[in-house]
Design an enzyme around this catalytic site. Sequence first.
Site, PDB file in Angstrom:
ATOM      1  N   THR A 124      39.909  39.174  40.106  1.00 42.74           N
ATOM      2  CA  THR A 124      39.870  39.761  38.751  1.00 42.74           C
ATOM      3  C   THR A 124      41.182  39.514  38.000  1.00 42.74           C
ATOM      4  O   THR A 124      41.244  39.726  36.795  1.00 42.74           O
ATOM      5  CB  THR A 124      39.576  41.288  38.768  1.00 42.74           C
ATOM      6  OG1 THR A 124      40.582  41.948  39.543  1.00 42.74           O
ATOM      7  CG2 THR A 124      38.203  41.587  39.331  1.00 42.74           C
ATOM      8  N   ARG A 142      35.161  47.694  30.407  1.00 38.97           N
ATOM      9  CA  ARG A 142      35.590  49.051  30.110  1.00 38.97           C
ATOM     10  C   ARG A 142      35.503  49.343  28.628  1.00 38.97           C
ATOM     11  O   ARG A 142      35.433  48.444  27.791  1.00 38.97           O
ATOM     12  CB  ARG A 142      36.988  49.286  30.663  1.00 38.97           C
ATOM     13  CG  ARG A 142      36.843  49.607  32.140  1.00 38.97           C
ATOM     14  CD  ARG A 142      38.106  50.028  32.752  1.00 38.97           C
ATOM     15  NE  ARG A 142      38.919  48.873  33.032  1.00 38.97           N
ATOM     16  CZ  ARG A 142      39.906  48.893  33.901  1.00 38.97           C
ATOM     17  NH1 ARG A 142      40.193  49.986  34.552  1.00 38.97           N
ATOM     18  NH2 ARG A 142      40.605  47.812  34.117  1.00 38.97           N
ATOM     19  N   ASN A 159      44.646  37.625  44.764  1.00 48.91           N
ATOM     20  CA  ASN A 159      43.652  36.623  45.165  1.00 48.91           C
ATOM     21  C   ASN A 159      42.867  36.123  43.953  1.00 48.91           C
ATOM     22  O   ASN A 159      41.968  35.299  44.089  1.00 48.91           O
ATOM     23  CB  ASN A 159      42.699  37.176  46.247  1.00 48.91           C
ATOM     24  CG  ASN A 159      41.797  38.264  45.720  1.00 48.91           C
ATOM     25  OD1 ASN A 159      41.937  38.712  44.580  1.00 48.91           O
ATOM     26  ND2 ASN A 159      40.868  38.717  46.549  1.00 48.91           N
ATOM     27  N   TYR A 194      34.419  52.372  45.097  1.00 54.37           N
ATOM     28  CA  TYR A 194      35.786  52.462  44.569  1.00 54.37           C
ATOM     29  C   TYR A 194      36.395  53.819  44.908  1.00 54.37           C
ATOM     30  O   TYR A 194      37.499  53.901  45.455  1.00 54.37           O
ATOM     31  CB  TYR A 194      35.732  52.261  43.057  1.00 54.37           C
ATOM     32  CG  TYR A 194      37.080  52.230  42.367  1.00 54.37           C
ATOM     33  CD1 TYR A 194      37.965  51.161  42.565  1.00 54.37           C
ATOM     34  CD2 TYR A 194      37.456  53.245  41.483  1.00 54.37           C
ATOM     35  CE1 TYR A 194      39.185  51.124  41.903  1.00 54.37           C
ATOM     36  CE2 TYR A 194      38.679  53.204  40.821  1.00 54.37           C
ATOM     37  CZ  TYR A 194      39.540  52.139  41.030  1.00 54.37           C
ATOM     38  OH  TYR A 194      40.748  52.101  40.374  1.00 54.37           O
ATOM     39  N   SER A 209      43.029  45.575  43.365  1.00 55.08           N
ATOM     40  CA  SER A 209      41.666  46.110  43.476  1.00 55.08           C
ATOM     41  C   SER A 209      40.886  45.796  42.210  1.00 55.08           C
ATOM     42  O   SER A 209      41.449  45.868  41.122  1.00 55.08           O
ATOM     43  CB  SER A 209      41.656  47.641  43.648  1.00 55.08           C
ATOM     44  OG  SER A 209      40.311  48.111  43.735  1.00 55.08           O
ATOM     45  N   LYS A 213      39.522  54.449  47.534  1.00 52.46           N
ATOM     46  CA  LYS A 213      40.781  55.028  47.067  1.00 52.46           C
ATOM     47  C   LYS A 213      41.089  56.343  47.799  1.00 52.46           C
ATOM     48  O   LYS A 213      42.253  56.651  48.058  1.00 52.46           O
ATOM     49  CB  LYS A 213      40.727  55.253  45.553  1.00 52.46           C
ATOM     50  CG  LYS A 213      40.690  53.960  44.725  1.00 52.46           C
ATOM     51  CD  LYS A 213      42.006  53.197  44.810  1.00 52.46           C
ATOM     52  CE  LYS A 213      42.050  52.007  43.867  1.00 52.46           C
ATOM     53  NZ  LYS A 213      43.311  51.241  43.962  1.00 52.46           N
ATOM     54  N   ASP A 248      44.762  37.108  49.713  1.00 52.94           N
ATOM     55  CA  ASP A 248      43.907  38.289  49.740  1.00 52.94           C
ATOM     56  C   ASP A 248      44.530  39.293  50.717  1.00 52.94           C
ATOM     57  O   ASP A 248      44.608  39.027  51.921  1.00 52.94           O
ATOM     58  CB  ASP A 248      42.512  37.852  50.214  1.00 52.94           C
ATOM     59  CG  ASP A 248      41.545  39.025  50.356  1.00 52.94           C
ATOM     60  OD1 ASP A 248      41.969  40.189  50.214  1.00 52.94           O
ATOM     61  OD2 ASP A 248      40.359  38.755  50.625  1.00 52.94           O
ATOM     62  N   VAL A 249      44.951  40.447  50.219  1.00 49.32           N
ATOM     63  CA  VAL A 249      45.677  41.406  51.080  1.00 49.32           C
ATOM     64  C   VAL A 249      44.778  42.072  52.125  1.00 49.32           C
ATOM     65  O   VAL A 249      45.287  42.785  52.992  1.00 49.32           O
ATOM     66  CB  VAL A 249      46.401  42.510  50.275  1.00 49.32           C
ATOM     67  CG1 VAL A 249      47.466  41.908  49.389  1.00 49.32           C
ATOM     68  CG2 VAL A 249      45.445  43.366  49.485  1.00 49.32           C
TER      69      VAL A 249
HETATM   70  N1  UDP Z   1      31.487  53.112  27.963  1.00 45.77           N
HETATM   71  C1  UDP Z   1      30.750  52.938  26.817  1.00 45.77           C
HETATM   72  N2  UDP Z   1      30.497  51.672  26.379  1.00 45.77           N
HETATM   73  C2  UDP Z   1      30.973  50.563  27.026  1.00 45.77           C
HETATM   74  C3  UDP Z   1      31.750  50.736  28.171  1.00 45.77           C
HETATM   75  C4  UDP Z   1      31.995  52.024  28.624  1.00 45.77           C
HETATM   76  O1  UDP Z   1      30.311  53.912  26.203  1.00 45.77           O
HETATM   77  O2  UDP Z   1      30.682  49.428  26.544  1.00 45.77           O
HETATM   78  C5  UDP Z   1      31.742  54.471  28.438  1.00 45.77           C
HETATM   79  C6  UDP Z   1      31.463  54.689  29.918  1.00 45.77           C
HETATM   80  O3  UDP Z   1      30.109  55.036  30.123  1.00 45.77           O
HETATM   81  C7  UDP Z   1      32.405  55.845  30.227  1.00 45.77           C
HETATM   82  C8  UDP Z   1      33.587  55.600  29.289  1.00 45.77           C
HETATM   83  O4  UDP Z   1      33.118  54.754  28.271  1.00 45.77           O
HETATM   84  O5  UDP Z   1      31.818  57.081  29.892  1.00 45.77           O
HETATM   85  C9  UDP Z   1      34.773  54.955  29.968  1.00 45.77           C
HETATM   86  O6  UDP Z   1      34.292  53.873  30.673  1.00 45.77           O
HETATM   87  P1  UDP Z   1      35.212  52.795  31.360  1.00 45.77           P
HETATM   88  O7  UDP Z   1      34.327  51.740  31.918  1.00 45.77           O
HETATM   89  O8  UDP Z   1      36.263  52.373  30.395  1.00 45.77           O
HETATM   90  O9  UDP Z   1      35.972  53.528  32.545  1.00 45.77           O
HETATM   91  P2  UDP Z   1      35.705  54.845  33.428  1.00 45.77           P
HETATM   92  O10 UDP Z   1      36.601  55.841  32.811  1.00 45.77           O
HETATM   93  O11 UDP Z   1      34.264  55.265  33.342  1.00 45.77           O
HETATM   94  O12 UDP Z   1      36.095  54.439  34.775  1.00 45.77           O
END
Ligand code: UDP
Length: 316
Positions: free
Chosen positions: A39, A190, A36, A149, A79, A153, A60-61
């Site tokens: 993201t 991330r 959809n 989330y 997702s 899941k 959209d599923v």
């Molecule tokens: N993190 C960070 N700085 C960022 C983004 C993420 O230090 O700009 C940290 C976040 O707090 C987590 C880890 O990196 O401890 C991995 O985060 P991510 O969002 O990649 O995925 P998660 O494994 O938490 O789902």
Amino acid sequence: MDNKKNVLITGAAGFLGSHLADRFIKEGFKVYGMDNLITGDMANIEHLMPLENFVFYHHDVSKFVHIPGKLDYILHFASPASPIDYLKMPIQTMKVGSLGTHNLLGLAKAKNARMLIASTSEVYGDPLVNPQPEEYWGNVNPIGPRGVYDEAKRFMEALTMAYHNYHGIETRIVRIFNTYGPRMRLNDGRALPAFFSQAIDNKDITVFGDGSQTRSFCYVGDLVEGIYRLLHSDYTLPVNIGNPDEITILQAAEEVLNLVKGSSSKIVFKGLPKDDPKVRRPDITKAKEILGWQPKVNRTEGFKITYEYFLKKMGK
Ligand code: UDP
């Protein structure tokens, strides 16, 4: 008669979905990609669009899903998957994991298709055991920011096992640990995309907390291989797929900074998000024994490929 195997991949325009679509096309499947696009990004699949064996549905599923003709496999990868995305889209996140999974299991039943669902290391929450074997039940806060989330899941796994046990549907469950590589969105929030884009732009590298929390990063090519093997195996319980090479987030930030040539970025520390898991590392004994799988791409190699992708994506 067309003997080609047909596969439906939901989330096909996303990071993992698009790599899976590539793999199934390469293996000679007819691929129905569904997304959809909340993201997902069409840029990830534009090279597939002209192919006769690839059909894209903008859908959209969490609404009723229709696919014409026979269907052999369903891979449910739709997702929002990054913490900032599911914070922004909590309801959609819950719907795609629950209603979406229900629709697709119904489709699997109607078509007699085998269904593989994308579960996650988040089912283990902020784990009290490290590494995490599949038998660990997890430590999840259902009403915390990650609850939408994690619980979607977990529900997805429960519903999938119910369809398997009650209706005899062929199902597979992969628990995916942190994965990285080309086609991750630069702004998906991330750690690795954030660190790469910050380092390339000479901006501050934002490490949350003191950076002592750990993650174990798997290169996307390895993950796709593990999923492909799991789909074709006869194992119906959840299997962890990820790279057990565990590092602290601070170390990940330092490695990215060292890799990005000429970057003047500095590492800065920001507040740790609520319920951020302190450790995460897959126990991959099952994947090794059942699938004969283990990751092959090490961090040095995988980070380099990812760096080159982000450079190009940022027009540098
Ligand atoms: N993190 C960070 N700085 C960022 C983004 C993420 O230090 O700009 C940290 C976040 O707090 C987590 C880890 O990196 O401890 C991995 O985060 P991510 O969002 O990649 O995925 P998660 O494994 O938490 O789902």
